[in-house]
Design an enzyme around this catalytic site. Structure first.
Site, short mmCIF file in Angstrom:
data_model
loop_
_atom_site.label_atom_id
_atom_site.label_comp_id
_atom_site.label_asym_id
_atom_site.label_seq_id
_atom_site.Cartn_x
_atom_site.Cartn_y
_atom_site.Cartn_z
N THR A 101 0.83 -1.20 0.00
CA THR A 101 0.00 0.00 0.00
C THR A 101 0.86 1.25 0.00
O THR A 101 1.94 1.27 0.62
CB THR A 101 -0.94 0.02 1.22
OG1 THR A 101 -1.50 1.33 1.35
CG2 THR A 101 -0.24 -0.32 2.53
N SER A 134 -1.88 3.32 10.22
CA SER A 134 -2.80 2.42 10.93
C SER A 134 -2.07 1.10 11.15
O SER A 134 -1.03 0.86 10.52
CB SER A 134 -4.08 2.16 10.11
OG SER A 134 -3.81 1.19 9.09
N TYR A 163 -3.17 -1.78 10.23
CA TYR A 163 -3.27 -2.49 8.94
C TYR A 163 -2.12 -2.09 8.02
O TYR A 163 -1.41 -2.94 7.46
CB TYR A 163 -4.62 -2.19 8.26
CG TYR A 163 -4.56 -2.33 6.77
CD1 TYR A 163 -4.55 -3.58 6.17
CD2 TYR A 163 -4.46 -1.21 5.94
CE1 TYR A 163 -4.44 -3.71 4.78
CE2 TYR A 163 -4.36 -1.33 4.57
CZ TYR A 163 -4.35 -2.58 4.00
OH TYR A 163 -4.22 -2.70 2.64
N HIS A 164 -1.92 -0.78 7.83
CA HIS A 164 -0.85 -0.33 6.94
C HIS A 164 0.52 -0.77 7.48
O HIS A 164 1.43 -1.06 6.70
CB HIS A 164 -0.90 1.20 6.77
CG HIS A 164 -2.09 1.70 6.00
ND1 HIS A 164 -3.25 2.12 6.61
CD2 HIS A 164 -2.32 1.84 4.67
CE1 HIS A 164 -4.13 2.51 5.69
NE2 HIS A 164 -3.58 2.34 4.50
N LYS A 172 1.62 -4.14 6.40
CA LYS A 172 2.16 -4.17 5.03
C LYS A 172 3.64 -3.77 5.03
O LYS A 172 4.42 -4.26 4.22
CB LYS A 172 1.35 -3.23 4.13
CG LYS A 172 -0.12 -3.61 4.03
CD LYS A 172 -0.41 -4.38 2.78
CE LYS A 172 -1.86 -4.80 2.68
NZ LYS A 172 -2.16 -5.52 1.45
N1 USQ Z 1 -11.66 9.53 4.14
C1 USQ Z 1 -12.58 10.58 4.27
N2 USQ Z 1 -13.89 10.26 4.34
C2 USQ Z 1 -14.35 8.98 4.30
C3 USQ Z 1 -13.42 7.93 4.17
C4 USQ Z 1 -12.08 8.24 4.10
O1 USQ Z 1 -12.21 11.74 4.30
O2 USQ Z 1 -15.56 8.78 4.37
C5 USQ Z 1 -10.23 9.85 4.03
C6 USQ Z 1 -9.36 9.14 5.04
O3 USQ Z 1 -9.29 9.85 6.25
C7 USQ Z 1 -8.02 9.05 4.31
C8 USQ Z 1 -8.42 8.93 2.83
O4 USQ Z 1 -9.78 9.38 2.77
O5 USQ Z 1 -7.30 10.23 4.47
C9 USQ Z 1 -8.32 7.54 2.28
O6 USQ Z 1 -9.09 6.67 3.10
P1 USQ Z 1 -9.64 5.27 2.59
O7 USQ Z 1 -10.58 4.74 3.62
O8 USQ Z 1 -10.12 5.36 1.20
O9 USQ Z 1 -8.30 4.40 2.49
P2 USQ Z 1 -7.42 3.71 3.63
O10 USQ Z 1 -8.16 3.34 4.84
O11 USQ Z 1 -6.20 4.55 3.81
O12 USQ Z 1 -6.99 2.36 2.93
C10 USQ Z 1 -7.32 2.09 1.58
C11 USQ Z 1 -7.44 0.59 1.37
C12 USQ Z 1 -6.14 -0.03 1.62
C13 USQ Z 1 -5.08 0.64 0.77
C14 USQ Z 1 -5.05 2.13 1.02
C15 USQ Z 1 -4.09 2.91 0.19
O13 USQ Z 1 -8.43 0.06 2.21
O14 USQ Z 1 -6.22 -1.41 1.35
O15 USQ Z 1 -3.90 0.05 1.15
O16 USQ Z 1 -6.32 2.62 0.74
S1 USQ Z 1 -3.54 4.40 0.98
O17 USQ Z 1 -4.70 5.18 1.41
O18 USQ Z 1 -2.74 5.12 0.01
O19 USQ Z 1 -2.78 4.00 2.13
#
Ligand code: USQ
Length: 383
Positions: A144, A179, A181-182, A185
């Site tokens: 990720t 997190s 989870y991250h 990875k």
């Molecule tokens: N976010 C909002 N509103 C929401 C949901 C999320 O503002 O309703 C924000 C979060 O705070 C975060 C961003 O959007 O800053 C991304 O959140 P996300 O829930 O889309 O992604 P995340 O939990 O970080 O994890 C997801 C996948 C994971 C992958 C990762 C890539 O579930 O498997 O590894 O995206 S990354 O985000 O680049 O780490």
């Protein structure tokens, strides 16, 4: 190629399996339905119910003529992992078999421990199964972009050259995940790197950003082949959540200031990236890292884009900042390099108005299934 897909029931695993089969590869999928069980236990089921893996394999066969073999079992059990690898003698192993939710991993001790154990056990068992039974197999591991966090310097593609007191060396790029989870990875990458340099395994580690989308060429053949599309606070990623919120008339849930920037990609591009990595594998003794994203946005920009597309459909979308349940920077520098997959041949599907409108229309057909109680965040990082 003989392709073994670990975590074949997932949002990405199932479409990947169909995509490899459609290209003429011999595909086996493995899963123990961990995500389905967690989704049921946390009231976080996907928008459209998805049939079991063996039912989906039958539907896909009936629609395409391609076979996908299914094995159900727990890859944390080394004997099961070893059996699967011995029986299938894969050329490529695509490893998605991890607890994929950042919020779930932050829910409490039990969930954190389950995430840590599951994710590291599967990676460790996979490494040893390859070492013992298929030493030439190419492991493609889904990592990720979150491994890097949000440093105040450019994010390189996996590796960085550091000059220190007049000497230079190349290292894995520093990681600082947001997190548990991250963090699993990050630990996976370290394990893979150790075994690559010690035993000469061949590995590609894909640092993926949040994925969005419902459609793929294969998934569109039949409603029973649809990826499990989550919009809840546990498994739903931000774009898919915003699409459902727009259709349901719920204000888009921007967490905090909304300046959080991430690198996004369409589900169709995940499939392309994994296929390209498989068809042009890493060398023996190489840990190859690609940053897997096609464009970067702040959460505020995403919300504005979904609103723009939704308004064209007459949805009258509202955006509302809510208290951020996570601990993350809400304003930061973000400049990742992501040229490696393009050099391999990736042709991106960008997030245009047309793409957003098509997804909103797909969600609108399912609007009677939306449960608005699943939208607001239930897990707080400091909870
Ligand atoms: N976010 C909002 N509103 C929401 C949901 C999320 O503002 O309703 C924000 C979060 O705070 C975060 C961003 O959007 O800053 C991304 O959140 P996300 O829930 O889309 O992604 P995340 O939990 O970080 O994890 C997801 C996948 C994971 C992958 C990762 C890539 O579930 O498997 O590894 O995206 S990354 O985000 O680049 O780490």
């Amino acid at each position: 190629m003989r392709v073994l897909i670990l975590g074949g029931d997932g949002y990405l695993g199932w479409p990947t399996a169909m995509n490899f089969a459609a290209a003429g590869h011999e595909v086996t999928v493995v899963d123990n339905y961990l995500r389905r069980r967690i989704a049921e236990a946390t009231d976080s089921e996907a928008l459209m119910a998805t049939p079991s893996l063996s039912e989906r394999a039958k539907i896909y066969h009936a629609n395409s003529g391609h076979e996908i073999s299914v094995r159900i079992g727990d890859l944390c059990d080394p004997e099961f992992m070893f059996d699967v690898v011995r029986d299938t003698t894969p050329d490529t192993i695509v490893h998605y078999a991890e607890q994929p939710s950042a919020p779930y991993s932050m829910r409490g001790f039990r969930e954190a421990r389950e995430t840590l154990q599951n994710n590291l056990d599967v990676t460790f068992n996979c490494i040893w199964a390859v070492k013992e039974h298929a030493p030439d197999a190419h492991i493609i591991k889904l990592g990720t972009m979150g491994e890097y966090g949000t440093p105040d310097i450019d994010i390189e593609e996996g590796w960085i050259e550091i000059e220190h007191k007049g000497r230079k060396d190349t290292f894995l790029y520093p990681r600082a995940a947001g997190s548990l989870y991250h963090t699993t990875k990050v630990l996976d990458t370290d394990l893979l790197w150790f075994y690559v340099r010690t035993y000469g395994l061949r590995v590609t580690d894909l640092m993926q950003g949040p994925v969005y989308g419902i459609s793929t060429d294969e998934a569109d053949l039949d409603p029973g082949l649809c990826p499990n599309f989550h919009y809840d606070d546990i498994f739903g990623t931000v774009v898919n959540r915003f699409l459902v919120q727009a259709v349901a008339g719920v204000p888009l849930t921007v967490y905090g200031g909304g300046g959080q920037t991430r690198g996004y990609l369409n589900l169709r591009d995940t499939l392309q990236c994994v296929r390209l990595a498989a068809e042009k594998p890493a060398d023996t003794g190489e840990l190859r890292v690609f940053n897997q994203l096609t464009e970067t946005f702040t959460v505020n920009e995403l919300a504005e884009r979904v609103k723009g597309a939704g308004d064209k459909l007459g949805l009258n979308v509202e955006i509302r900042s809510i208290d951020n349940p996570r601990k993350e920077k809400e304003e930061h520098y973000y400049n990742p390099v992501y040229s490696g997959l393009t050099e391999l041949g990736l042709q991106p599907h960008y997030m245009t108005d047309e793409v957003l409108i098509e997804m909103l229309e797909r969600v609108r057909v399912q609007s009677h299934h939306i449960d608005t109680d699943r939208i607001m965040p239930r897990v707080r990082w400091n909870g």
